[in-house]
Motif scaffolding. Structure first.
Motif, PDB file in Angstrom:
ATOM      1  N   ALA A   1      18.650  -9.392   8.454  1.00  0.00           N
ATOM      2  CA  ALA A   1      17.754  -8.285   8.763  1.00  0.00           C
ATOM      3  C   ALA A   1      17.817  -7.177   7.720  1.00  0.00           C
ATOM      4  CB  ALA A   1      18.110  -7.705  10.125  1.00  0.00           C
ATOM      5  N   ALA A   2      18.301  -7.510   6.520  1.00  0.00           N
ATOM      6  CA  ALA A   2      18.375  -6.482   5.471  1.00  0.00           C
ATOM      7  C   ALA A   2      16.979  -5.988   5.137  1.00  0.00           C
ATOM      8  CB  ALA A   2      19.046  -7.055   4.231  1.00  0.00           C
ATOM      9  N   PRO A   3      16.752  -4.676   5.109  1.00  0.00           N
ATOM     10  CA  PRO A   3      15.404  -4.155   4.866  1.00  0.00           C
ATOM     11  C   PRO A   3      14.817  -4.506   3.509  1.00  0.00           C
ATOM     12  CG  PRO A   3      16.808  -2.470   5.821  1.00  0.00           C
ATOM     13  CD  PRO A   3      17.684  -3.608   5.454  1.00  0.00           C
TER      14      PRO A   3
ATOM     15  N   TYR B   1      13.464   0.703  13.483  1.00  0.00           N
ATOM     16  CA  TYR B   1      12.125   0.718  12.890  1.00  0.00           C
ATOM     17  C   TYR B   1      11.059   1.016  13.938  1.00  0.00           C
ATOM     18  CZ  TYR B   1      11.300  -3.842  15.041  1.00  0.00           C
ATOM     19  OH  TYR B   1      11.128  -4.865  15.933  1.00  0.00           O
ATOM     20  N   ASN B   2       9.922   1.507  13.449  1.00  0.00           N
ATOM     21  CA  ASN B   2       8.672   1.600  14.200  1.00  0.00           C
ATOM     22  C   ASN B   2       7.619   0.840  13.410  1.00  0.00           C
ATOM     23  OD1 ASN B   2       9.998   3.320  15.953  1.00  0.00           O
ATOM     24  ND2 ASN B   2       9.159   5.178  15.036  1.00  0.00           N
ATOM     25  N   SER B   3       6.760   0.116  14.096  1.00  0.00           N
ATOM     26  CA  SER B   3       5.727  -0.659  13.410  1.00  0.00           C
ATOM     27  C   SER B   3       4.403  -0.534  14.163  1.00  0.00           C
ATOM     28  CB  SER B   3       6.138  -2.128  13.318  1.00  0.00           C
ATOM     29  OG  SER B   3       5.268  -2.851  12.484  1.00  0.00           O
ATOM     30  N   TYR B   4       3.297  -0.368  13.399  1.00  0.00           N
ATOM     31  CA  TYR B   4       2.000  -0.093  14.008  1.00  0.00           C
ATOM     32  C   TYR B   4       0.922  -1.002  13.397  1.00  0.00           C
ATOM     33  CZ  TYR B   4       4.600   4.212  14.904  1.00  0.00           C
ATOM     34  OH  TYR B   4       5.569   5.125  15.257  1.00  0.00           O
ATOM     35  N   VAL B   5      -0.044  -1.389  14.228  1.00  0.00           N
ATOM     36  CA  VAL B   5      -1.190  -2.184  13.774  1.00  0.00           C
ATOM     37  C   VAL B   5      -2.450  -1.613  14.405  1.00  0.00           C
ATOM     38  CG1 VAL B   5      -2.294  -4.454  13.746  1.00  0.00           C
ATOM     39  CG2 VAL B   5       0.208  -4.284  13.593  1.00  0.00           C
ATOM     40  N   VAL B   6      -3.489  -1.379  13.590  1.00  0.00           N
ATOM     41  CA  VAL B   6      -4.815  -1.015  14.097  1.00  0.00           C
ATOM     42  C   VAL B   6      -5.839  -1.894  13.397  1.00  0.00           C
ATOM     43  CG1 VAL B   6      -4.255   1.363  14.701  1.00  0.00           C
ATOM     44  CG2 VAL B   6      -5.047   0.837  12.389  1.00  0.00           C
ATOM     45  N   GLY B   7      -6.903  -2.256  14.103  1.00  0.00           N
ATOM     46  CA  GLY B   7      -7.915  -3.098  13.485  1.00  0.00           C
ATOM     47  C   GLY B   7      -9.002  -3.468  14.459  1.00  0.00           C
TER      48      GLY B   7
ATOM     49  N   TYR C   1       4.578  -0.348   8.490  1.00  0.00           N
ATOM     50  CA  TYR C   1       5.960  -0.597   8.882  1.00  0.00           C
ATOM     51  C   TYR C   1       6.804   0.603   8.467  1.00  0.00           C
ATOM     52  CZ  TYR C   1      10.563  -2.605   9.370  1.00  0.00           C
ATOM     53  OH  TYR C   1      11.853  -2.828   9.757  1.00  0.00           O
ATOM     54  N   ASP C   2       7.437   1.246   9.433  1.00  0.00           N
ATOM     55  CA  ASP C   2       8.210   2.467   9.204  1.00  0.00           C
ATOM     56  C   ASP C   2       9.677   2.185   9.459  1.00  0.00           C
ATOM     57  OD1 ASP C   2       9.151   5.018   8.930  1.00  0.00           O
ATOM     58  OD2 ASP C   2       8.274   5.777  10.791  1.00  0.00           O
ATOM     59  N   ASP C   3      10.434   1.960   8.395  1.00  0.00           N
ATOM     60  CA  ASP C   3      11.876   1.742   8.491  1.00  0.00           C
ATOM     61  C   ASP C   3      12.556   3.084   8.742  1.00  0.00           C
ATOM     62  OD1 ASP C   3      14.504   0.915   8.208  1.00  0.00           O
ATOM     63  OD2 ASP C   3      14.437   1.011   6.012  1.00  0.00           O
ATOM     64  N   ARG C   4      13.296   3.188   9.849  1.00  0.00           N
ATOM     65  CA  ARG C   4      13.893   4.454  10.255  1.00  0.00           C
ATOM     66  C   ARG C   4      15.361   4.575   9.843  1.00  0.00           C
ATOM     67  NH1 ARG C   4      10.204   7.994  11.456  1.00  0.00           N
ATOM     68  NH2 ARG C   4      11.535   9.005  13.014  1.00  0.00           N
ATOM     69  N   THR C   5      15.845   3.658   9.009  1.00  0.00           N
ATOM     70  CA  THR C   5      17.212   3.770   8.523  1.00  0.00           C
ATOM     71  C   THR C   5      17.255   4.726   7.333  1.00  0.00           C
ATOM     72  OG1 THR C   5      17.039   1.952   6.925  1.00  0.00           O
ATOM     73  CG2 THR C   5      17.596   1.378   9.203  1.00  0.00           C
TER      74      THR C   5
END
Length: 368
Positions: free
Chosen positions: A261-263, A274-280, A297-301
């Motif tokens: 799971a290494a970023p 992480y937070n992840s979003y999809v719109v379409g 894709y928003d890596d929160r580390t």
């Protein structure tokens, strides 16, 4: 016609009528109604991929847009509104003729179950509840530009969406609302009483002729049962007729002992937090359709390895069973991340830290 011939003809007619009556009586009185269906998908494409390491052209089969597969599913009416059912589904690579899912005979699905007025209960290898929400809402479905590139499927691993040793309950629909719940023991190879790797997941979904909406929770323990991957996902899609709009959001994190799971890994985008979003959405032009999504894709580390993905797919049906398609997905890395653009065959590598990669697919799908 002689008397002998008349008697012989009458005997034949009487025998045929008796046989037909016997078969009809057996089917109506002693043999429950049952059916077995053979089905499948053949999908292949030409892929043009480009990243920092260079460009390549490949002929791929088995996941450009749909995963190529061959399956059997069947039901038996047990009476009283109860049915027994099964599904066996084998994935394969059309370009090489080899089995997919690590060479498993029925790597895509393998389960048996009972359904009735109180819902359905099944055991075997199946998708996690989160997977059903993602692939139902996502305009890109399962292949090029799929939400599975940046949202976790809820099963062990990164994107397969499938869980071994699972026991799943699916509730009936109550005014459009339904519940799905799964538990799956990790079944560690160490001597008993070893525990670890257990998977749990649940989802609630609402369906109407125009709206699909849902929320899921997924949790997978590590092999020592000390930490877990987990994620909460919400999503919705609304159909306006000639076009539809969709959105998905996932909030999760993978447990700290995972090396996969290494970023910075091109093939494993999920990080410790992480937070992840999809719109379409999708626009229909008669029987043709154009779908597009933007993924963030928003890596929160502390590394803050983010990525943006833009995907577009156009589908041109030749018939009800055969379609042509073309599409593009482009991934732009941020702050040193090196994730790779992906289609249904997986993520491509050779990406420079902070750089971009893209894949263009031209393909054909035949359903049978």
């Amino acid at each position: 016609m002689t008397t002998h011939h008349r008697i012989h003809g009458l005997c034949l007619l009487a025998g045929a009528a008796l046989l037909a009556a016997t078969q009809a009586n057996a089917q109506s009185n002693t043999t429950p109604a049952s059916s077995v269906t053979i089905y499948g998908v053949a999908d292949a494409c030409i892929v043009s991929y480009k990243a920092a390491a260079g460009s390549s052209v490949q002929v791929n089969g088995g996941g450009c847009f749909y995963g190529s597969r061959f399956g059997l599913r069947g039901t038996e009416d047990l009476g009283g509104g109860m049915q027994a059912y099964f599904q066996l589904e084998s994935g394969f690579a059309l370009d090489t003729g080899t089995l997919a899912q690590g060479g498993r005979m029925f790597g895509r699905k393998a389960h048996v179950g009972l359904s009735g007025a109180y819902g359905a209960l099944e055991a075997g290898r199946d998708y996690a509840p989160a997977f059903y929400l993602l692939t139902t809402v996502d305009p890109m479905q399962l292949g090029l530009g799929s939400a599975l590139a940046t949202l976790w499927s809820g099963s062990p691993g990164t994107a397969s969406g499938r869980t071994d040793n699972s026991l799943t309950y699916q509730s009936p629909s109550f005014g459009g609302l339904s519940l799905r719940a799964m538990v799956a023991p990790g079944e560690q190879a160490a001597p008993l009483p070893a525990r670890g790797g257990d998977t749990t997941g649940a989802s609630v979904m609402y369906r109407s002729p125009t709206l699909i909406a849902g929320a899921t929770y997924a949790r997978v323990k590590n092999t020592t049962n000390t930490e877990a991957d987990s994620a909460t996902t919400v999503g919705a899609k609304y159909d306006f007729g000639t076009f539809s709009l969709a959105a998905l959001a996932q909030f999760g994190g993978w447990e700290g002992t995972r090396t996969a799971a290494a970023p910075s890994s091109a093939t494993a985008i999920f990080s410790r937090n992480y937070n992840s979003y999809v719109v379409g959405g999708t626009v229909k032009f008669g029987t043709n359709s154009l779908s597009a999504t933007y993924k963030r894709y928003d890596d929160r580390t502390a590394a803050n390895f983010d990525a943006d993905v833009l995907s577009v797919v156009y589908i041109y049906p030749l018939s009800k069973r055969t379609q042509l398609y073309t599409g593009l997905t482009r991934l732009k890395n941020k702050r040193g991340s090196s994730y790779g653009a992906s289609d249904g065959n997986g993520a491509y590598t050779g990406v420079a830290p902070g750089g971009a990669s893209r894949a263009i697919d031209f393909g054909i799908t035949h359903f049978f």
